[in-house]
Design a protein around this motif. Structure first.
Motif, PDB file in Angstrom:
ATOM      1  N   SER A 151       0.644  -1.113   0.080  1.00 39.58           N
ATOM      2  CA  SER A 151       0.016  -0.039  -0.131  1.00 39.58           C
ATOM      3  C   SER A 151       0.778   1.270   0.275  1.00 39.58           C
ATOM      4  CB  SER A 151      -1.044  -0.039   1.042  1.00 39.58           C
ATOM      5  OG  SER A 151      -0.228   0.687   2.501  1.00 39.58           O
ATOM      6  N   PHE A 152       1.963   1.060   0.027  1.00 39.28           N
ATOM      7  CA  PHE A 152       2.975   2.158   0.041  1.00 39.28           C
ATOM      8  C   PHE A 152       2.783   3.263   0.967  1.00 39.28           C
ATOM      9  CE2 PHE A 152       3.530  -0.064  -3.824  1.00 39.28           C
ATOM     10  CZ  PHE A 152       4.653  -0.397  -4.024  1.00 39.28           C
ATOM     11  N   GLY A 153       2.305   3.064   2.307  1.00 31.82           N
ATOM     12  CA  GLY A 153       1.888   3.900   3.387  1.00 31.82           C
ATOM     13  C   GLY A 153       0.730   4.477   3.187  1.00 31.82           C
ATOM     14  N   ARG A 154      -0.145   3.976   2.177  1.00 29.54           N
ATOM     15  CA  ARG A 154      -1.334   4.557   2.194  1.00 29.54           C
ATOM     16  C   ARG A 154      -2.522   4.200   2.997  1.00 29.54           C
ATOM     17  NH1 ARG A 154      -1.288   7.932  -2.245  1.00 29.54           N
ATOM     18  NH2 ARG A 154       0.607   7.500  -3.606  1.00 29.54           N
ATOM     19  N   GLY A 155      -2.122   3.033   3.622  1.00 29.36           N
ATOM     20  CA  GLY A 155      -3.091   2.592   4.781  1.00 29.36           C
ATOM     21  C   GLY A 155      -3.808   1.295   4.231  1.00 29.36           C
ATOM     22  N   LEU A 156      -4.172   0.394   4.945  1.00 27.16           N
ATOM     23  CA  LEU A 156      -4.709  -0.982   4.778  1.00 27.16           C
ATOM     24  C   LEU A 156      -6.017  -1.141   5.036  1.00 27.16           C
ATOM     25  CD1 LEU A 156      -1.608  -3.087   6.041  1.00 27.16           C
ATOM     26  CD2 LEU A 156      -2.199  -2.391   3.701  1.00 27.16           C
TER      27      LEU A 156
ATOM     28  N   ASN B 210       7.389  -7.301   4.826  1.00 26.83           N
ATOM     29  CA  ASN B 210       7.142  -8.917   5.067  1.00 26.83           C
ATOM     30  C   ASN B 210       8.255  -9.745   5.145  1.00 26.83           C
ATOM     31  OD1 ASN B 210       4.070  -8.143   4.641  1.00 26.83           O
ATOM     32  ND2 ASN B 210       4.920  -7.761   2.398  1.00 26.83           N
ATOM     33  N   PRO B 211       8.055 -10.866   5.497  1.00 29.32           N
ATOM     34  CA  PRO B 211       9.361 -11.663   5.685  1.00 29.32           C
ATOM     35  C   PRO B 211       9.989 -11.946   4.322  1.00 29.32           C
ATOM     36  CG  PRO B 211       7.487 -12.764   6.935  1.00 29.32           C
ATOM     37  CD  PRO B 211       7.132 -11.675   6.090  1.00 29.32           C
ATOM     38  N   ALA B 307       7.387  -9.066   9.106  1.00 29.82           N
ATOM     39  CA  ALA B 307       6.286  -9.868   9.505  1.00 29.82           C
ATOM     40  C   ALA B 307       5.270  -9.751   8.669  1.00 29.82           C
ATOM     41  CB  ALA B 307       5.977  -9.623  11.112  1.00 29.82           C
ATOM     42  N   THR B 308       4.245 -11.063   8.820  1.00 29.86           N
ATOM     43  CA  THR B 308       3.108 -10.579   7.896  1.00 29.86           C
ATOM     44  C   THR B 308       2.031 -10.092   8.816  1.00 29.86           C
ATOM     45  OG1 THR B 308       2.565 -12.947   8.368  1.00 29.86           O
ATOM     46  CG2 THR B 308       3.500 -12.415   6.025  1.00 29.86           C
ATOM     47  N   GLY B 309       0.926  -9.353   8.398  1.00 34.81           N
ATOM     48  CA  GLY B 309      -0.237  -9.180   8.962  1.00 34.81           C
ATOM     49  C   GLY B 309      -0.116  -7.904  10.013  1.00 34.81           C
ATOM     50  N   CYS B 310       0.903  -7.296   9.947  1.00 35.73           N
ATOM     51  CA  CYS B 310       1.405  -6.021  10.860  1.00 35.73           C
ATOM     52  C   CYS B 310       1.257  -4.660  10.137  1.00 35.73           C
ATOM     53  CB  CYS B 310       2.830  -6.204  11.481  1.00 35.73           C
ATOM     54  SG  CYS B 310       2.732  -7.815  12.452  1.00 35.73           S
ATOM     55  N   PHE B 311       1.279  -3.611  10.908  1.00 39.64           N
ATOM     56  CA  PHE B 311       1.345  -2.329  10.109  1.00 39.64           C
ATOM     57  C   PHE B 311       2.840  -2.422   9.211  1.00 39.64           C
ATOM     58  CE2 PHE B 311       3.531   1.795  10.058  1.00 39.64           C
ATOM     59  CZ  PHE B 311       2.485   2.485   9.423  1.00 39.64           C
ATOM     60  N   ASN B 312       2.749  -1.913   8.110  1.00 47.56           N
ATOM     61  CA  ASN B 312       3.995  -1.833   7.485  1.00 47.56           C
ATOM     62  C   ASN B 312       4.160  -0.607   6.727  1.00 47.56           C
ATOM     63  OD1 ASN B 312       5.038  -4.490   7.698  1.00 47.56           O
ATOM     64  ND2 ASN B 312       4.078  -5.353   5.666  1.00 47.56           N
ATOM     65  N   SER B 329       5.518   7.973   1.937  1.00 49.83           N
ATOM     66  CA  SER B 329       4.198   8.157   2.071  1.00 49.83           C
ATOM     67  C   SER B 329       3.587   9.141   1.067  1.00 49.83           C
ATOM     68  CB  SER B 329       3.905   8.195   3.553  1.00 49.83           C
ATOM     69  OG  SER B 329       2.171   8.019   3.522  1.00 49.83           O
ATOM     70  N   GLY B 330       3.243   9.025  -0.153  1.00 50.80           N
ATOM     71  CA  GLY B 330       3.095  10.150  -0.918  1.00 50.80           C
ATOM     72  C   GLY B 330       4.444  10.641  -1.458  1.00 50.80           C
ATOM     73  N   PRO B 331       4.335  11.441  -2.639  1.00 48.02           N
ATOM     74  CA  PRO B 331       5.359  12.068  -2.850  1.00 48.02           C
ATOM     75  C   PRO B 331       6.339  12.578  -1.798  1.00 48.02           C
ATOM     76  CG  PRO B 331       3.619  13.076  -4.042  1.00 48.02           C
ATOM     77  CD  PRO B 331       3.113  12.371  -2.907  1.00 48.02           C
ATOM     78  N   PRO B 332       7.556  12.775  -1.765  1.00 48.93           N
ATOM     79  CA  PRO B 332       8.332  13.445  -0.483  1.00 48.93           C
ATOM     80  C   PRO B 332       7.998  14.921  -0.602  1.00 48.93           C
ATOM     81  CG  PRO B 332       9.915  12.250  -2.120  1.00 48.93           C
ATOM     82  CD  PRO B 332       8.576  12.085  -2.866  1.00 48.93           C
ATOM     83  N   ARG B 333       7.937  15.268   0.676  1.00 43.94           N
ATOM     84  CA  ARG B 333       7.482  16.667   1.111  1.00 43.94           C
ATOM     85  C   ARG B 333       8.020  16.889   2.261  1.00 43.94           C
ATOM     86  NH1 ARG B 333       1.723  17.573   0.893  1.00 43.94           N
ATOM     87  NH2 ARG B 333       0.692  17.069   2.955  1.00 43.94           N
TER      88      ARG B 333
END
Lengths: 352, 435
Positions: A151-156, B210-211, B307-312, B329-333
């Motif tokens: 999701s490239f940091g866009r949220g899941l 992820n792993p 890890a799977t299933g976690c905040f990434n 997270s979006g274009p660099p800013r």
């Protein structure tokens, strides 16, 4: 508006070592007996499942993916006839000629497929697989695990799944069919456009595109000047479908090709090359003027540009963070061979 | 500088048949390092490590210039060599530049590829990199060297020596820290260096993913397969081969940290780390968080998890007195403390993986040399320092990290050898501390 996006794809996804047979166009290819056998097992499960279905006219319903808490909603779409494409002096070339299309009934997912559902497919350890072994499901191919978070940091949670190939969307449909006992596939372009219009020329029965669609001018969020939003947070169209316009573009089953002039019944353009396939609906990354029921976008190899491996992954579009999908469920169960064709586009490998 | 001696005899494990192609090329007597006047001449490219990334690097090398030819390849696995060869030859765009007359298999195969090439692409698991890089530079070859460059401090020191030697020989050596070749991140870092966020205060950097390649169950290990072979085939699960998750993957963020600091090292580091999912015989952690102290009280927090299933997310927040740079997270800013967008990337990002090779081959063909990617060693060491701090549970200095005598890679590596790896490190209970 340019579709190219920045991306954070450090060492990239693990490229799947798919067999070279994917290079051959599906139309020329004999069916793989092993894959076909898997499809036949799924079809038998679906037939068994359909015996439990309630009689009566199709109605909206909700499905919980077995052994998970993930749900999705299905909306019945009545069969009918409509004018596909655009006419008039301002009509785009690839939306012409406008032509008559007749469709059989089907159900369509009310929302774009979410990460909540897609992650159950991406990883084999998310849906209590160990406690509930299922030989038919467990034998199906799944995406190789990507190194980075797609999701490239866009949220899941509640957000639409993105960055998958058409092959991956097809395999998700196969997996979900096996899992639930209902036959799912990507919509054809005609099914998609018919559903988007929902009986009106533009799909916008009242108000403006802003009421229905997240697009480049109204989708800002924290840290991002534009991005996708939780599915179903704009108004549904007249048939109860959310985000057909905007949020993320949606894969269709069809190869991108010129429209015929003649009237068609249940048209579908079979895949013969990896690119282009037809993508619909516009996204958070598009100007609202291009977020329409008729606009067609041809998929392109550049959507995988940041994949540094050879072969490039058959599962991920590293540079398409505005691309997702939803599925349909035809009212009539087709033959195993037709199901096989819908789940195996035969052209998953990129040319290089 | 030419060193294209043929092997005296066809190697036992050299299995692709020799063709007339190589004889033709050699008879023409093209120099292996080409001067500016001979830009149409072929350059022989050799690939060491034929996995997906190595094959991708070969593609980029061949795409960089149509006179580049892939002539020699090496891997430990014959099937992987064959698959990569077939795949590369099958390309519609650069297949005709694939003229592999020498394919070598085995742990010593790199020597043969180096001998047969003008330019060498190093893409094996990183535990082998110091040895391969040193050999290539000793043999006067230009190099594309994937990241990270080593898995232990002695390896980093070897790489530093090889880089100095490459500079003294005017060889080109491009490092696979790809973000340095990305115009978007270059511009973002330039903003910080030009003072857009004021004085630097701290940097929070994440590599939550992820792993990568989990270890298959021991029951799937074929009877009779040696420890070394099993470990190399599952290299991602062993610190001596991959350096651990922090060093193999999060090293990209270590590199951004060093880039922002203009490659000046930290004073010290403290770290936590461990493993939530059983290692099944491997010995890498699946999460780390490292706190680096740089001069002037600048703190950097580098966190990774596989890890799977976690905040990434692979995110960077570089905080200064006048704003925060956000990457991932979006274009660099850059946002000011009151939340206004001060700068945001706009433009077309180019393919950084291709750029690395465009730069390398342009330098070689123009007779200049490109060999100032010293971050190859220092960014790798920053990550190794974090691992040392986590494994040992101790605070350690940059000097301790640089001078550590802990050597993880057996010398020599014997394909058939028994090789027990230490268990998962238990912080505070390593005697002596592992750095």
């Amino acid at each position: 508006m340019a579709l190219r996006l920045w991306t954070f794809f450090a060492v990239a996804v693990i490229a799947a070592a798919e067999s070279a047979s994917f290079l051959t166009a599906q139309a020329d290819k004999p069916l793989d007996p092993k894959e076909l056998a898997a499809v036949e097992r799924i079809r038998a499960r679906i037939e068994e499942h359909s015996k439990k279905a309630a009689a009566g006219p199709p109605a909206a319903y909700k499905v919980t993916i077995p052994n998970t808490t993930v749900t999705y909603a299905m909306v019945p779409i009545r069969g009918g006839e409509f004018k596909m494409g655009s006419a008039g002096p301002n009509a785009k070339a690839d939306e012409q000629p406008e032509h008559s299309v007749k469709l059989d009934p089907f159900w369509m997912q009310a929302h774009e497929v979410t990460w909540d559902a897609y992650l159950m497919f991406m990883f084999a350890d998310q849906a209590n697989e160990r406690a509930n072994p299922d030989a038919i499901v467990d034998a199906l191919s799944r995406p190789t695990a990507p190194y980075v978070e797609m999701s490239f940091g866009r949220g899941l949670k509640g957000f639409p799944a993105i960055s998958m190939t058409q092959h991956a969307a097809n395999k998700f449909a196969e997996w979900l069919s096996a899992k639930t006992g209902e036959y799912y596939r990507l919509p054809t372009e005609a099914e998609w456009e018919y559903s988007c219009r929902a009986g009106s020329p533009t799909g916008i029965a009242s108000g403006s595109v802003d009421d229905y669609a997240w697009h480049a001018k109204n989708s800002a969020a924290q840290f991002m000047s534009a991005t996708y939003h939780n599915v179903g947070t704009k108004k549904p169209n007249a048939w109860g479908l959310y985000d057909m316009l905007g949020n993320v573009m949606e894969w269709t089953l069809d190869q991108y090709a010129p429209y015929p002039a003649a009237a068609q019944a249940n048209p579908s353009v079979k895949s013969t090359t990896s690119y282009p396939h037809a993508v619909r609906g516009g996204s958070w990354n598009n100007d609202p003027s291009t977020v329409t029921c008729t606009a067609r976008v041809p998929s392109d190899a550049s959507w995988k540009r940041q994949d540094p491996q050879l072969p490039k992954s058959v599962w991920y579009m590293t540079d398409a963070q505005w691309l997702g999908f939803r599925l349909v469920r035809p009212a009539t169960l087709p033959s195993a061979e037709d199901m096989y064709r819908a789940w195996n586009n035969g052209v998953a490998l990129d040319p290089y | 500088m030419n060193d294209d001696k043929k092997p005296e005899k066809i190697e036992r494990r050299e299995f692709l048949k020799k063709t007339g192609t190589v004889a033709g090329v050699m008879a023409a007597g093209f120099p292996s390092i080409i001067s500016g006047q001979s830009v149409t001449n072929s350059l022989k490219v050799g690939l060491v490590g034929c996995g997906g990334r190595g094959s991708g690097a070969a593609r980029q090398a061949l795409t960089a210039n149509k006179n580049n030819e892939l002539t020699a390849v090496a891997d430990v696995d014959e099937a992987i060599v064959q698959q990569a060869t077939d795949r590369l030859k099958g390309s519609q765009t650069f297949g005709s530049q694939v003229k592999i007359d020498r394919a070598y298999v085995g742990l010593d195969a790199y020597e043969k590829v180096i001998a047969a090439s003008d330019v060498v692409l190093l893409a094996t698991p990183p535990g082998f990199r110091p040895q391969h890089l040193t050999a290539a530079v000793n043999a006067n070859k230009h190099v594309f060297c994937e990241k990270p460059c080593a898995t232990d401090s002695p390896g980093v020191r070897e790489v530093i020596a090889a880089q100095k030697l490459a500079q003294s020989k005017n060889l080109s050596l491009v490092a696979g820290f790809c973000w340095r070749y990305n115009n978007m991140i270059q511009e973002a870092v330039r903003q910080v260096h030009n003072g857009a966020i004021g004085r630097l205060v701290s940097h929070y950097s994440t590599y939550y993913t992820n792993p990568v390649k989990p270890l298959p169950p021991e029951s799937t290990r074929p009877a009779g397969m040696s420890d070394v072979e099993w470990q190399i085939r599952n290299w991602y699960n062993y610190t001596w081969l991959c350096g651990d998750s922090l060093v193999e993957q999060a090293v990209h963020n270590a590199d951004k940290i060093m880039w922002i600091m203009r490659d000046q090292p930290p004073l010290s580091a403290v770290a936590v780390g461990g493993r939530a999912v059983p290692a099944n015989g491997g010995n890498i952690y699946d999460h780390f968080e490292v706190n680096y102290l740089f001069p002037n009280g600048y703190r950097v927090f580098l966190a990774n998890r596989q890890a799977t299933g976690c905040f990434n997310g692979t995110l960077d927040f570089v905080m200064g007195t006048e704003g925060t740079l956000m990457l991932g997270s979006g274009p660099p800013r850059i946002e000011t403390p009151d939340g206004k967008v001060k700068w945001q990337w706009q433009g077309e990002e180019y393919d950084m993986y291709q750029k690395e090779h465009d730069v390398l081959f342009e330098a070689i063909r123009s007779g200049k040399s490109k060999n100032d990617d010293l971050n190859l060693a220092t960014s790798t060491l920053l990550a190794i320092m974090g691992r040392h701090a986590a494994y040992s549970g101790q605070q350690l200095t940059w000097e301790q990290a640089l001078n550590s005598q802990v050597s993880l890679v057996p010398k020599p590596v014997d394909w058939n050898a028994k090789h027990e790896v230490p268990g998962l490190a238990i912080p505070g209970r390593q005697q002596p501390p592992v750095f």
